[in-house]
Scaffold this active site. Structure first.
Site, PDB file in Angstrom:
ATOM      1  N   ASN A 135       0.851  -1.195   0.000  1.00  0.00           N
ATOM      2  CA  ASN A 135       0.000   0.000   0.000  1.00  0.00           C
ATOM      3  C   ASN A 135       0.886   1.243   0.000  1.00  0.00           C
ATOM      4  O   ASN A 135       2.121   1.149  -0.039  1.00  0.00           O
ATOM      5  CB  ASN A 135      -1.007  -0.049   1.164  1.00  0.00           C
ATOM      6  CG  ASN A 135      -0.359   0.072   2.534  1.00  0.00           C
ATOM      7  OD1 ASN A 135       0.797   0.490   2.673  1.00  0.00           O
ATOM      8  ND2 ASN A 135      -1.103  -0.285   3.564  1.00  0.00           N
ATOM      9  N   GLY A 173      -6.267   2.616  -1.755  1.00  0.00           N
ATOM     10  CA  GLY A 173      -7.555   2.818  -1.089  1.00  0.00           C
ATOM     11  C   GLY A 173      -8.660   3.094  -2.089  1.00  0.00           C
ATOM     12  O   GLY A 173      -8.795   2.363  -3.081  1.00  0.00           O
ATOM     13  N   ASP A 205      -5.822  -7.042   2.471  1.00  0.00           N
ATOM     14  CA  ASP A 205      -5.783  -8.517   2.487  1.00  0.00           C
ATOM     15  C   ASP A 205      -6.833  -9.104   1.559  1.00  0.00           C
ATOM     16  O   ASP A 205      -6.582 -10.109   0.877  1.00  0.00           O
ATOM     17  CB  ASP A 205      -6.014  -9.038   3.919  1.00  0.00           C
ATOM     18  CG  ASP A 205      -4.905  -8.599   4.862  1.00  0.00           C
ATOM     19  OD1 ASP A 205      -3.796  -8.305   4.379  1.00  0.00           O
ATOM     20  OD2 ASP A 205      -5.156  -8.550   6.077  1.00  0.00           O
ATOM     21  N   SER A 237     -15.592  -5.597   0.476  1.00  0.00           N
ATOM     22  CA  SER A 237     -15.151  -5.844   1.856  1.00  0.00           C
ATOM     23  C   SER A 237     -15.157  -4.589   2.722  1.00  0.00           C
ATOM     24  O   SER A 237     -15.307  -4.683   3.929  1.00  0.00           O
ATOM     25  CB  SER A 237     -13.767  -6.496   1.869  1.00  0.00           C
ATOM     26  OG  SER A 237     -12.757  -5.512   1.719  1.00  0.00           O
ATOM     27  N   GLY A 242     -15.637  -5.354  10.178  1.00  0.00           N
ATOM     28  CA  GLY A 242     -14.869  -6.569  10.439  1.00  0.00           C
ATOM     29  C   GLY A 242     -13.842  -6.828   9.366  1.00  0.00           C
ATOM     30  O   GLY A 242     -13.804  -6.152   8.334  1.00  0.00           O
TER      31      GLY A 242
HETATM   32  N1  LIG Z   1     -13.477   3.445  -0.244  1.00  0.00           N
HETATM   33  C1  LIG Z   1     -13.132   2.480  -1.096  1.00  0.00           C
HETATM   34  N2  LIG Z   1     -13.841   2.279  -2.221  1.00  0.00           N
HETATM   35  C2  LIG Z   1     -13.521   1.323  -3.105  1.00  0.00           C
HETATM   36  N3  LIG Z   1     -12.499   0.491  -2.947  1.00  0.00           N
HETATM   37  C3  LIG Z   1     -11.732   0.622  -1.865  1.00  0.00           C
HETATM   38  C4  LIG Z   1     -11.991   1.618  -0.878  1.00  0.00           C
HETATM   39  N4  LIG Z   1     -11.049   1.495   0.082  1.00  0.00           N
HETATM   40  C5  LIG Z   1     -10.258   0.478  -0.277  1.00  0.00           C
HETATM   41  N5  LIG Z   1     -10.643  -0.061  -1.453  1.00  0.00           N
HETATM   42  C6  LIG Z   1     -10.045  -1.200  -2.154  1.00  0.00           C
HETATM   43  O1  LIG Z   1      -9.194  -1.887  -1.275  1.00  0.00           O
HETATM   44  C7  LIG Z   1      -7.872  -1.964  -1.810  1.00  0.00           C
HETATM   45  C8  LIG Z   1      -6.864  -1.916  -0.684  1.00  0.00           C
HETATM   46  O2  LIG Z   1      -7.060  -0.739   0.057  1.00  0.00           O
HETATM   47  P1  LIG Z   1      -5.836   0.012   0.750  1.00  0.00           P
HETATM   48  O3  LIG Z   1      -4.905   0.514  -0.276  1.00  0.00           O
HETATM   49  O4  LIG Z   1      -6.406   0.975   1.698  1.00  0.00           O
HETATM   50  O5  LIG Z   1      -5.132  -1.220   1.460  1.00  0.00           O
HETATM   51  P2  LIG Z   1      -4.520  -1.314   2.935  1.00  0.00           P
HETATM   52  O6  LIG Z   1      -4.105   0.035   3.335  1.00  0.00           O
HETATM   53  O7  LIG Z   1      -3.496  -2.375   2.912  1.00  0.00           O
HETATM   54  O8  LIG Z   1      -5.769  -1.778   3.748  1.00  0.00           O
HETATM   55  P3  LIG Z   1      -5.801  -2.052   5.311  1.00  0.00           P
HETATM   56  O9  LIG Z   1      -4.442  -1.802   5.860  1.00  0.00           O
HETATM   57  O10 LIG Z   1      -6.869  -1.097   5.782  1.00  0.00           O
HETATM   58  O11 LIG Z   1      -6.244  -3.459   5.371  1.00  0.00           O
HETATM   59  C9  LIG Z   1      -7.763  -0.803  -2.772  1.00  0.00           C
HETATM   60  O12 LIG Z   1      -6.770  -1.055  -3.749  1.00  0.00           O
HETATM   61  C10 LIG Z   1      -9.178  -0.775  -3.329  1.00  0.00           C
HETATM   62  O13 LIG Z   1      -9.298  -1.754  -4.343  1.00  0.00           O
HETATM   63  C1  LIG Z   2      -0.700  -0.050   4.904  1.00  0.00           C
HETATM   64  O1  LIG Z   2      -0.673  -1.291   5.547  1.00  0.00           O
HETATM   65  C2  LIG Z   2      -0.161  -1.228   6.860  1.00  0.00           C
HETATM   66  C3  LIG Z   2      -0.085  -2.650   7.357  1.00  0.00           C
HETATM   67  O2  LIG Z   2       1.078  -3.215   6.841  1.00  0.00           O
HETATM   68  C4  LIG Z   2      -1.042  -0.349   7.721  1.00  0.00           C
HETATM   69  O3  LIG Z   2      -0.497  -0.265   9.018  1.00  0.00           O
HETATM   70  C5  LIG Z   2      -1.139   1.044   7.106  1.00  0.00           C
HETATM   71  O4  LIG Z   2      -2.061   1.820   7.834  1.00  0.00           O
HETATM   72  C6  LIG Z   2      -1.598   0.929   5.665  1.00  0.00           C
HETATM   73  N1  LIG Z   2      -1.503   2.217   5.024  1.00  0.00           N
HETATM   74  C7  LIG Z   2      -2.536   2.795   4.396  1.00  0.00           C
HETATM   75  C8  LIG Z   2      -2.246   4.084   3.700  1.00  0.00           C
HETATM   76  O5  LIG Z   2      -3.651   2.311   4.389  1.00  0.00           O
END
Ligand SMILES: Nc1ncnc2c1ncn2[C@@H]1O[C@H](COP(=O)(O)OP(=O)(O)OP(=O)(O)O)[C@@H](O)[C@H]1O
Ligand SMILES: *[C@@H]1O[C@H](CO)[C@@H](O)[C@H](O)[C@H]1NC(C)=O
Ligand SMILES: *[C@@H]1O[C@H](CO)[C@@H](O)[C@H](O)[C@H]1NC(C)=O
Length: 258
Positions: A135, A173, A205, A237, A242
């Site tokens: 991310n 995101g 995930d 998701s 959750g």
């Molecule tokens: N508000 C949203 N609307 C649509 N899709 C979303 C949204 N938020 C997240 N996603 C989807 O989820 C994917 C992963 O989100 P993100 O980049 O926030 O991952 P992350 O930061 O690793 O998530 P987390 O750490 O919260 O589990 C994005 O690439 C997108 O496909």
């Molecule tokens: C990216 O994933 C990490 C978990 O490895 C999390 O702590 C962090 O908040 C995430 N960043 C964003 C921008 O969602």
């Protein structure tokens, strides 16, 4: 096994000797190719289940029939080594022990998710990644470059790609993700339909799990299309609270994703 001995798991099923070859690809009919590894293993669904139960501490017995041949002899010994009763594992002269010829090819791909990320990640991790998926904050930490726009994400994606990954995906995101492939010079934004997030925990995930599904089940699908579909799964998701409780099942998703 005497009749008064307590057995909690009895499995009636198959025992197969697995003849496993590792090769870059499967041979065509009649073709001879070079492999690089060969081993003989114990398989068969019934026997596998029995051995797993035994290894967890169950008193088990296997009901099966193998040949009176070397494979059969070693299978009986394998049961004994695993503490499985062989009182009902018979050997026959009339048939050979079942054998399965298995070829494992090189197309099993690796997705690497650097979470939690560390700044000095060893270079081997990049080289071993067919798809390196992180991310925005992980990408910042790994490259030392700020990620505050899609253009930034494309830049860090290419930076990570140059560390030796097959491909890179940076999730963004609600904006979807950026995909960089060694086969093309440009990084591409794969946008998504932004939804109102209720709880984004586990969105990353869900995305990676979906990506793994597409890589395994649709190996010829372009990575960009897999990323587009993984976006759609992850979007579902985030609309429920959750982590695993919010992950959709096949039946909850539109058929065009499959
Ligand atoms: N508000 C949203 N609307 C649509 N899709 C979303 C949204 N938020 C997240 N996603 C989807 O989820 C994917 C992963 O989100 P993100 O980049 O926030 O991952 P992350 O930061 O690793 O998530 P987390 O750490 O919260 O589990 C994005 O690439 C997108 O496909
Ligand atoms: C990216 O994933 C990490 C978990 O490895 C999390 O702590 C962090 O908040 C995430 N960043 C964003 C921008 O969602
Ligand atoms: C490798 O194995 C997979 C899964 O069995 C199969 O779909 C794919 O076509 C194989 N690839 C080659 C090059 O043999």
């Amino acid at each position: 096994m005497s009749e008064d001995e307590d057995v909690s798991v009895i499995v009636v099923g198959s025992c197969m000797t697995d003849l496993v070859s590792q090769a870059p690809r499967l041979p065509k009919a009649g073709e001879t190719i070079h492999g690089y590894k060969f081993f003989i293993g114990f398989g068969g669904k019934g026997a596998n289940q029995c051995v797993q139960a035994a290894r967890l501490g169950a008193k088990t017995a296997m009901v099966c029939k193998v040949g009176k041949d070397v494979f059969g002899d070693s299978y009986i010994q394998n049961f004994k080594n695993n503490g499985v009763s062989t009182a009902f594992a018979e050997q026959t002269e009339k048939a050979a022990t079942g054998a399965a010829s298995i070829i494992v090819n090189d197309t099993v791909k690796t997705i690497f998710n650097p979470a939690p990320a560390i700044a000095d990640l060893h270079s081997d991790f990049y080289k071993a990644s067919d798809v390196f998926c992180c991310n925005e904050s992980e990408a910042e930490l790994l490259t030392g470059l700020p990620v505050s726009s899609v253009e930034d994400a494309k830049q860090v994606g290419l930076d990570l790609l140059h560390k030796g990954c097959g491909s890179v995906i940076v999730t963004l995101g609600p904006q979807g993700c950026v995909v960089c492939e060694s086969t093309s010079v440009a990084a591409k934004l794969v946008p998504t339909t932004t939804v109102t997030a209720v709880d984004t925990t586990g969105a990353g995930d869900s995305f990676i799990g979906a990506l793994a599904f597409y890589m395994a089940h649709y190996p010829t699908m372009p990575l960009e299309e897999m990323a587009r579909r993984a976006n759609m799964v992850a979007a579902v998701s985030v609309q429920q609270v959750g982590t695993q409780t919010s992950f959709p099942f096949l039946k909850d998703l539109p058929p065009e994703l499959f």
